[in-house]
Write a protein that holds these residues in place. Structure first.
Motif, PDB file in Angstrom:
ATOM      1  N   VAL B 209       0.683  -1.060  -0.022  1.00 36.95           N
ATOM      2  CA  VAL B 209      -0.023  -0.197   0.122  1.00 36.95           C
ATOM      3  C   VAL B 209       0.711   1.327   0.122  1.00 36.95           C
ATOM      4  CG1 VAL B 209      -1.748   1.331   1.086  1.00 36.95           C
ATOM      5  CG2 VAL B 209      -1.911  -1.241   1.266  1.00 36.95           C
ATOM      6  N   SER B 210       1.922   1.055   0.778  1.00 37.29           N
ATOM      7  CA  SER B 210       2.784   2.368   0.986  1.00 37.29           C
ATOM      8  C   SER B 210       3.430   2.670  -0.478  1.00 37.29           C
ATOM      9  CB  SER B 210       3.960   2.302   2.039  1.00 37.29           C
ATOM     10  OG  SER B 210       3.195   2.458   3.186  1.00 37.29           O
ATOM     11  N   ILE B 211       3.871   1.581  -1.100  1.00 33.11           N
ATOM     12  CA  ILE B 211       4.454   1.807  -2.339  1.00 33.11           C
ATOM     13  C   ILE B 211       3.639   2.459  -3.319  1.00 33.11           C
ATOM     14  CG2 ILE B 211       5.623   0.644  -4.602  1.00 33.11           C
ATOM     15  CD1 ILE B 211       6.971  -1.279  -2.567  1.00 33.11           C
ATOM     16  N   LEU B 212       2.264   1.865  -3.249  1.00 32.26           N
ATOM     17  CA  LEU B 212       1.200   2.445  -4.235  1.00 32.26           C
ATOM     18  C   LEU B 212       0.899   4.015  -3.989  1.00 32.26           C
ATOM     19  CD1 LEU B 212      -0.256   0.856  -6.236  1.00 32.26           C
ATOM     20  CD2 LEU B 212      -2.082   0.941  -4.794  1.00 32.26           C
ATOM     21  N   ILE B 213       1.058   4.039  -2.617  1.00 26.12           N
ATOM     22  CA  ILE B 213       0.742   5.462  -2.372  1.00 26.12           C
ATOM     23  C   ILE B 213       2.005   6.532  -2.879  1.00 26.12           C
ATOM     24  CG2 ILE B 213       1.108   7.269  -0.276  1.00 26.12           C
ATOM     25  CD1 ILE B 213      -0.651   5.344   1.363  1.00 26.12           C
ATOM     26  N   GLY B 214       3.233   6.035  -2.770  1.00 29.81           N
ATOM     27  CA  GLY B 214       4.253   6.411  -3.150  1.00 29.81           C
ATOM     28  C   GLY B 214       4.132   6.770  -4.719  1.00 29.81           C
ATOM     29  N   LEU B 215       3.589   5.956  -5.459  1.00 25.89           N
ATOM     30  CA  LEU B 215       3.564   5.780  -6.847  1.00 25.89           C
ATOM     31  C   LEU B 215       2.498   6.923  -7.213  1.00 25.89           C
ATOM     32  CD1 LEU B 215       3.930   2.023  -7.997  1.00 25.89           C
ATOM     33  CD2 LEU B 215       5.634   3.974  -8.412  1.00 25.89           C
ATOM     34  N   ILE B 216       1.498   6.737  -6.714  1.00 28.13           N
ATOM     35  CA  ILE B 216       0.263   7.625  -6.991  1.00 28.13           C
ATOM     36  C   ILE B 216       1.033   9.162  -6.811  1.00 28.13           C
ATOM     37  CG2 ILE B 216      -1.944   8.665  -6.456  1.00 28.13           C
ATOM     38  CD1 ILE B 216      -2.645   5.841  -5.761  1.00 28.13           C
ATOM     39  N   ALA B 217       1.618   9.489  -5.383  1.00 29.39           N
ATOM     40  CA  ALA B 217       1.893  10.636  -4.903  1.00 29.39           C
ATOM     41  C   ALA B 217       3.069  11.112  -6.120  1.00 29.39           C
ATOM     42  CB  ALA B 217       2.637  10.633  -3.762  1.00 29.39           C
ATOM     43  N   VAL B 331      13.447  13.756 -15.875  1.00 31.15           N
ATOM     44  CA  VAL B 331      11.945  13.549 -15.350  1.00 31.15           C
ATOM     45  C   VAL B 331      12.092  12.332 -14.587  1.00 31.15           C
ATOM     46  CG1 VAL B 331       9.406  13.243 -15.893  1.00 31.15           C
ATOM     47  CG2 VAL B 331      10.816  14.955 -16.993  1.00 31.15           C
ATOM     48  N   VAL B 332      12.466  11.133 -15.153  1.00 34.62           N
ATOM     49  CA  VAL B 332      12.359   9.983 -14.505  1.00 34.62           C
ATOM     50  C   VAL B 332      13.186   9.966 -13.130  1.00 34.62           C
ATOM     51  CG1 VAL B 332      13.351   7.508 -14.716  1.00 34.62           C
ATOM     52  CG2 VAL B 332      12.342   8.684 -16.795  1.00 34.62           C
ATOM     53  N   MET B 333      14.309  10.560 -13.125  1.00 40.73           N
ATOM     54  CA  MET B 333      15.049  10.573 -11.729  1.00 40.73           C
ATOM     55  C   MET B 333      14.189  11.274 -10.718  1.00 40.73           C
ATOM     56  SD  MET B 333      19.086  11.055 -12.672  1.00 40.73           S
ATOM     57  CE  MET B 333      18.596  12.322 -14.002  1.00 40.73           C
ATOM     58  N   ALA B 334      13.454  12.550 -11.236  1.00 40.76           N
ATOM     59  CA  ALA B 334      12.824  13.296 -10.241  1.00 40.76           C
ATOM     60  C   ALA B 334      11.756  12.266 -10.069  1.00 40.76           C
ATOM     61  CB  ALA B 334      12.360  14.393 -10.998  1.00 40.76           C
ATOM     62  N   PHE B 335      10.935  11.627 -10.702  1.00 45.28           N
ATOM     63  CA  PHE B 335       9.726  10.684 -10.333  1.00 45.28           C
ATOM     64  C   PHE B 335      10.282   9.608  -9.092  1.00 45.28           C
ATOM     65  CE2 PHE B 335       7.566   6.583 -11.176  1.00 45.28           C
ATOM     66  CZ  PHE B 335       6.388   7.069 -10.691  1.00 45.28           C
ATOM     67  N   ILE B 336      11.446   9.117  -9.332  1.00 47.47           N
ATOM     68  CA  ILE B 336      11.803   8.091  -8.430  1.00 47.47           C
ATOM     69  C   ILE B 336      12.063   8.795  -7.068  1.00 47.47           C
ATOM     70  CG2 ILE B 336      13.837   6.773  -7.941  1.00 47.47           C
ATOM     71  CD1 ILE B 336      14.058   6.001 -10.884  1.00 47.47           C
ATOM     72  N   LEU B 337      12.450  10.135  -7.133  1.00 46.73           N
ATOM     73  CA  LEU B 337      12.669  10.624  -5.804  1.00 46.73           C
ATOM     74  C   LEU B 337      11.438  11.082  -5.067  1.00 46.73           C
ATOM     75  CD1 LEU B 337      15.867  12.963  -6.057  1.00 46.73           C
ATOM     76  CD2 LEU B 337      15.591  11.115  -4.824  1.00 46.73           C
ATOM     77  N   GLN B 338      10.407  11.413  -6.065  1.00 49.81           N
ATOM     78  CA  GLN B 338       9.118  11.729  -5.351  1.00 49.81           C
ATOM     79  C   GLN B 338       8.396  10.466  -4.697  1.00 49.81           C
ATOM     80  OE1 GLN B 338       8.109  14.832  -5.509  1.00 49.81           O
ATOM     81  NE2 GLN B 338       8.154  16.019  -7.538  1.00 49.81           N
ATOM     82  N   VAL B 339       8.639   9.564  -5.384  1.00 50.09           N
ATOM     83  CA  VAL B 339       8.158   8.177  -5.089  1.00 50.09           C
ATOM     84  C   VAL B 339       8.394   8.021  -3.565  1.00 50.09           C
ATOM     85  CG1 VAL B 339       7.782   5.567  -5.241  1.00 50.09           C
ATOM     86  CG2 VAL B 339       7.472   7.253  -6.954  1.00 50.09           C
ATOM     87  N   SER B 340      10.105   8.181  -3.514  1.00 50.95           N
ATOM     88  CA  SER B 340      10.637   7.758  -2.101  1.00 50.95           C
ATOM     89  C   SER B 340      10.262   8.790  -1.057  1.00 50.95           C
ATOM     90  CB  SER B 340      12.187   8.033  -2.428  1.00 50.95           C
ATOM     91  OG  SER B 340      12.816   8.069  -1.112  1.00 50.95           O
ATOM     92  N   SER B 341       9.876  10.006  -1.420  1.00 52.03           N
ATOM     93  CA  SER B 341       9.669  10.972  -0.462  1.00 52.03           C
ATOM     94  C   SER B 341       8.106  10.933  -0.309  1.00 52.03           C
ATOM     95  CB  SER B 341       9.898  12.704  -1.054  1.00 52.03           C
ATOM     96  OG  SER B 341       9.048  12.943  -2.148  1.00 52.03           O
ATOM     97  N   GLY B 342       7.294  10.518  -1.036  1.00 51.49           N
ATOM     98  CA  GLY B 342       6.067  10.272  -0.875  1.00 51.49           C
ATOM     99  C   GLY B 342       5.619   9.178   0.192  1.00 51.49           C
ATOM    100  N   ILE B 343       6.386   8.143   0.156  1.00 55.54           N
ATOM    101  CA  ILE B 343       6.437   7.016   1.090  1.00 55.54           C
ATOM    102  C   ILE B 343       6.877   7.574   2.534  1.00 55.54           C
ATOM    103  CG2 ILE B 343       7.576   4.611   1.841  1.00 55.54           C
ATOM    104  CD1 ILE B 343       7.548   4.237  -1.263  1.00 55.54           C
TER     105      ILE B 343
END
Lengths: 600, 416
Positions: B209-217, B331-343
């Motif tokens: 669930v948390s990874i999913l939240i990270g992905l959506i965020a 953008v891909v790199m930014a996305f990865i960081l956003q996922v991490s900070s979303g979690i």
């Protein structure tokens, strides 16, 4: 130019550095020898506002707490001390037992000749009468709660007080039960001091209630020493009148009573475990681990689960302002499905008897209250919980079915979706609400938890009408002379409906004409059989209408002690009959006179 | 494209991060197959059962016994009864109560117990002994008396009608049961939490669930940031001014404060995991916008873009074919960081009690929140919170590694 800049930046840096080094606290540090000081936790949150007992918002828990289950009396004193173990009244300022008149409309109380104020003047019946008059006159919480059943308090002579009841149309006392409660709940204030306060505030009620009362005169064994945002300190009054042979015959043992102010429960618990706190009134999950696993010198009043004397029942209320919840079958089905064993074992970590031990009613588990109703007559109505099949059958029979196949039942075409609420941070209640929600899922009713902040929660719950919370938690009264009548009233009385800021009870706004009659009849019923019949009927109505359902039993005070410094605290087996009321409430204060040092 | 991917997978950092992340994902899919069921089901009464294997006593008694005569069995049994500390305390009790302990060997368990049984009386209240200590001796006494010295224990069954107990079987000291023969054995590698729920099962579900939240965020934040950045950077002028005005405002408001305020204002029953993810995404687009804008600003004046513009290509086409490919790696790199900070943001919010509503799905933050509320960190129940911290750390570690790996491949200044 660059040079001036350099110098300027250096100066700036220095100034910054200087501001970082804090000036040593100017406040006078007071030495409190550990082996003369008793430390408390779990009563006082935030710093105190003052010492004026006429006010309702001094936030001074250790000094000013008047409570039907036994008022807190280290500073201000009551006429009698209540003992919740046996319901007895021990005279404190009073001399001997109170006496009813023939018609049960007046109580006569004698004042102890030895009783004195901390300024050495005698405590007289005048003070008692003037206290009541002032409370009523300025309309503080005490005055407002006594006014409906006490007509007047009269000083017949300096050592005799007569408390006269408000009479009903038949000429009988409106509520004799609450008149008795007055004797152990109401503090006595010094008339001279109250008059000083009145004079300096020009007799303005609001101003009197705002007065911080720093010069207060009291009669108790402790007086204020100092208070800041770290702690509140009381120091023993070595000229306390109670060392007279007619009272205690000695002074209480600790010289100082201190309540350190903690940010939250975990910090209080940590200090308690470290031995920095002696008496802790906090819910500590799995408290037995403190001695079983950690080997700490900590104990509770009872050596076995539930570790304390449980006298009240945190209860989940159904909000009758929600149309769906006016359906009694729905209410009962939810109550049947809840796994109370899980609540008691997981939320309360075993610190409560189960509903198999003490089947549900309006009464707490003490023998006295359990004896007030006919157990066989209500047996078929009681439930122990986790009865999923029974709950489903009840819903099916009531026509509350899942007609559209989405897994959730509907009532009147509406999907049943309820919330279950309690204040945020009230751990055991929050966990209990989670378990209620889990029960809903098992019977096809969607229940989600919601944990608002207390400040929001209290205004919603005490409103005359609210549709925000469907199922919500509130407390019930503990042991007191008015029980179990007071609790029956609190759980079901229609008199609280439509009142804004209702702190008294029936928060779900249940209405039932018969129960109102019963509640009106009980206080003046003297015949034992008639009384039992009334109580039994009240329980029957409660269990069949289910306006609310208790989730667990709970002590009035969590009374846990750490014996690193002090010992000889009261316990259930010592035969001293001192209640576990944290050494300061009601007759529990007797514990202060018996404490001993572990290492003298 | 193929070449880029090959390049990426030559970065050791990326590969390590990728492997960790894939291992976590794989566990998320495989573990529920091995251990199916509702992760929020409360299986245990009581809080924080220790990790380990639990064998049904009821079933064990009725399982076939084997006989083993192990030489150390009796000694083990006695040693588990009395620790050295207990022995010292017993001697203390003896001397406090005037029992002669001369010649007593505290390692001689039999002699100690015999003397104890002879003298101990729970009613005695030795002078100066605390209640906690008295209680300790009473517990010790109970466990000594409870440790039967009889050779056999009898299992009896109570007849429901008559209430009479009849002997069913005898258990002797040499009886052993093979765990494989017992019908009900449950292994809880991480014990249970405060609700008596299987912590590992919950952890796996929560991780998903948390990874999913990270992905959506992450998706929301990146999409929003990218869109605004592209528009501001490419169009410039008034559009740029307006977008940058709002971006700058949001830059100076700490996003976590904003997050708290928004979550606080959404009532809890509306606050599903999806809503929380959306809110996290909506509060963390700012830096992406700024970076994308500055990249686009430098791209806008390039020859190929000018050529496209002169050829009359439409705005979407220029952005999609001439600008986006050049900033895609970023953008891909930014996305990865956003996922991490979303979690991480979800975990922080839940710890404050502002996370998703609690009854529906477990999340890593909610697990931490309940562990904290029930003082797991104070009472030594490490299994309720430490694995959660570890998983959060592993996820953000792996994502950050992947990000650094990508950076080394795509960032010309870092390229080896």
């Amino acid at each position: 130019m660059t040079k001036t800049r350099k110098i300027l930046s250096m100066l700036l840096a220095l100034a910054l550095l200087g501001s970082l080094i804090t000036v040593p606290a100017l406040a006078e540090t007071v030495e409190l020898p550990r082996n003369e000081t008793l430390y408390f936790a779990g009563l006082q949150w935030g710093s105190v506002n003052g010492w004026n007992p006429l006010s309702d918002d001094m936030n001074n828990a250790l000094g000013i707490t008047q409570n039907a289950g036994g008022s807190r009396i280290p500073m201000f004193e009551t006429l009698y001390m209540y003992n919740m173990l046996d319901g007895s009244f021990t005279p404190l300022l009073a001399d001997g037992d109170y006496v009813w008149n023939e018609a049960r409309t007046e109580i006569t109380v004698k004042i102890k000749p030895a009783a004195k104020w901390s300024d050495g003047t005698a405590l007289t019946a005048e003070d008692v009468a003037y206290t009541f008059d002032t409370n009523v006159k300025i309309g503080n919480a005490r005055g407002n709660s006594y006014k409906p059943f006490i007509e007047s308090v009269v000083a017949v002579d300096p050592s005799t007080v007569v408390i006269k009841a408000k009479l009903n149309d038949a000429g009988a006392a409106v509520n004799p039960l609450q008149m008795i409660t007055y004797l152990e709940e109401a503090y006595v204030f010094q008339k001279a001091w109250v008059q000083t306060v009145e004079a300096r505030n020009n007799n303005d009620a609001a101003a009197i209630k705002r007065d911080p009362g720093d010069d207060v005169i009291a009669s108790g064994p402790y007086k204020k020493y100092f208070a800041d945002d770290q702690k509140v300190v009381f120091v023993r009054d070595d000229s306390y009148w109670g060392q007279d042979a007619s009272m205690w015959g000695k002074l209480p043992v600790p010289k100082y009573l201190v309540h350190a102010i903690y940010a939250d429960n975990p910090s209080g618990e940590t200090a308690f475990k470290a031995g920095e706190v002696d008496v802790c009134q906090q819910f500590i999950a799995n408290i037995q681990d403190l001695w079983l696993k950690d080997g700490l010198p900590i104990s509770t009043y009872m050596d076995e689960a539930p570790w304390g004397i449980c006298v009240n029942m945190p209860t989940a209320w159904f909000n009758m302002d929600i149309p769906a919840l006016q359906n009694a079958s729905l209410r009962k089905a939810i109550a049947l499905a809840v796994d109370y064993d899980a609540i008691i074992q997981n939320a309360m970590t075993g610190q409560s008897p189960t509903f198999a031990d003490v089947p549900r009613s309006c009464m707490n588990p003490t023998a006295g209250e359990q004896a007030t109703f006919d157990h066989d007559a209500v047996k078929d109505l009681q439930w122990a919980g986790n009865d999923i099949d029974g709950a489903k059958k009840l819903l099916d029979d009531a026509g509350i079915l899942d007609t559209d196949g989405d897994g959730w039942r509907e009532l009147d075409g509406q999907k049943l979706s309820l919330n279950a609420c309690c204040p945020n941070g009230w751990t055991d209640w929050m966990a209990a609400m989670e378990i209620v929600a889990a029960a809903g899922e098992k019977i096809g009713i969607e229940i989600t938890t919601e944990f608002p902040e207390w400040s929001v929660y209290q205004t919603v719950v005490t409103a005359a009408k609210q549709t925000e919370y469907d199922i919500f938690m509130m407390w019930t009264d503990s042991a007191a002379p008015t029980q179990p009548w007071g609790r029956v009233r609190q759980l079901m009385s229609g008199e609280f409906n439509g009142i804004e800021g209702n702190w008294s009870g029936n928060w779900g706004h249940f209405a039932n004409a018969r129960i109102d009659e019963i509640i009106a009849a009980i206080p003046s019923t003297v015949d034992a059989d008639a009384l039992k019949a009334l109580y039994t009927e009240a329980v029957q109505i409660y269990l069949s209408e289910v306006p609310s359902f208790s989730l667990m039993y709970r002590p009035n005070m969590f009374h846990a002690v750490n014996e690193s410094v002090w010992t000889n605290y009261p316990d259930a087996t010592d035969g001293r009959n001192i209640p576990p009321s944290i050494c300061v409430d009601g007759y529990g204060i007797a514990a202060l006179y018996a404490l001993e040092l572990v290492n003298p | 494209m193929k070449n880029t991917i090959r390049q990426v997978f030559h970065s050791p950092k990326f590969v390590v991060g990728f492997c960790i992340f894939m291992a976590i994902l794989l566990t998320l899919f495989i573990y529920p197959l091995l251990n199916p069921g509702n992760p929020l089901q409360m299986i245990g009464l009581g809080t924080f059962a220790r990790p380990g294997t639990y064998v049904s006593v009821y079933d064990g008694v009725t399982s076939p016994f084997s006989t083993f005569k192990l030489p150390q069995a009796d000694a083990n049994r006695l040693d588990s009864l009395l620790t050295t500390e207990d022995r010292v305390n017993m001697v203390n009790w003896f001397s406090l109560n005037g029992v002669d302990v001369a010649g007593l060997d505290i390692t001689d368990t039999q002699a100690m117990i015999a003397l104890w049984k002879q003298h101990f009386d729970p009613a005695i209240r030795p002078q100066g002994m605390t209640k906690a200590m008295r209680n300790y001796y009473i517990r010790l006494n109970t466990s000594i008396l409870g440790a039967s010295s009889a050779d056999a224990l009898v299992v009896s069954e109570t007849d429901e009608a008559t209430g009479e107990a009849s002997e069913k079987s005898k258990i002797t000291k040499t009886d052993y049961v093979n765990v494989a023969d017992v019908a009900n054995v449950v292994t809880l590698p991480l014990g249970t939490d405060n609700f008596g729920r299987d912590t590992l099962k919950q952890l796996v579900a929560a991780c998903g669930v948390s990874i999913l939240i990270g992905l959506i965020a992450g998706a929301v934040a990146t999409a929003l940031g990218l869109l605004l950045g592209l528009l501001a950077g490419y169009l410039g002028g008034l559009v740029d001014d307006i977008i940058m005005f709002f971006t700058n405002i949001f830059t100076v408001i700490p996003s976590f404060v904003l997050l708290i305020l928004i979550n606080y204002s959404i009532s809890q029953d509306q606050r599903g995991a999806g809503t929380v993810a959306l809110v996290i995404g909506l509060t963390s687009w700012v830096w992406t916008t700024r970076s994308v804008r500055s990249q686009v600003l430098s791209l806008r004046g390039r020859d190929h873009v000018n050529l496209s513009r002169l050829s009359g290509h439409s705005l979407p086409r220029i952005i999609l074919t001439d600008i986006l490919p050049y900033i895609a790696s970023y953008v891909v790199m930014a996305f990865i960081l956003q996922v991490s900070s979303g979690i991480l943001a979800e975990a922080q919010l839940s710890l404050l009690g502002l996370g998703p509503k609690t009854t529906e799905v477990p999340t890593l933050g909610l697990m931490m929140n309940w562990a904290m509320l029930y003082s797991a960190h104070l009472n030594g129940s490490w299994w309720a919170y430490f694995p959660v911290i570890l998983v959060i750390a592993l996820i953000s570690f792996s994502l950050n590694l992947m990000n650094t790996g990508l950076d080394q491949v795509f960032n010309p200044t870092l390229r080896d």
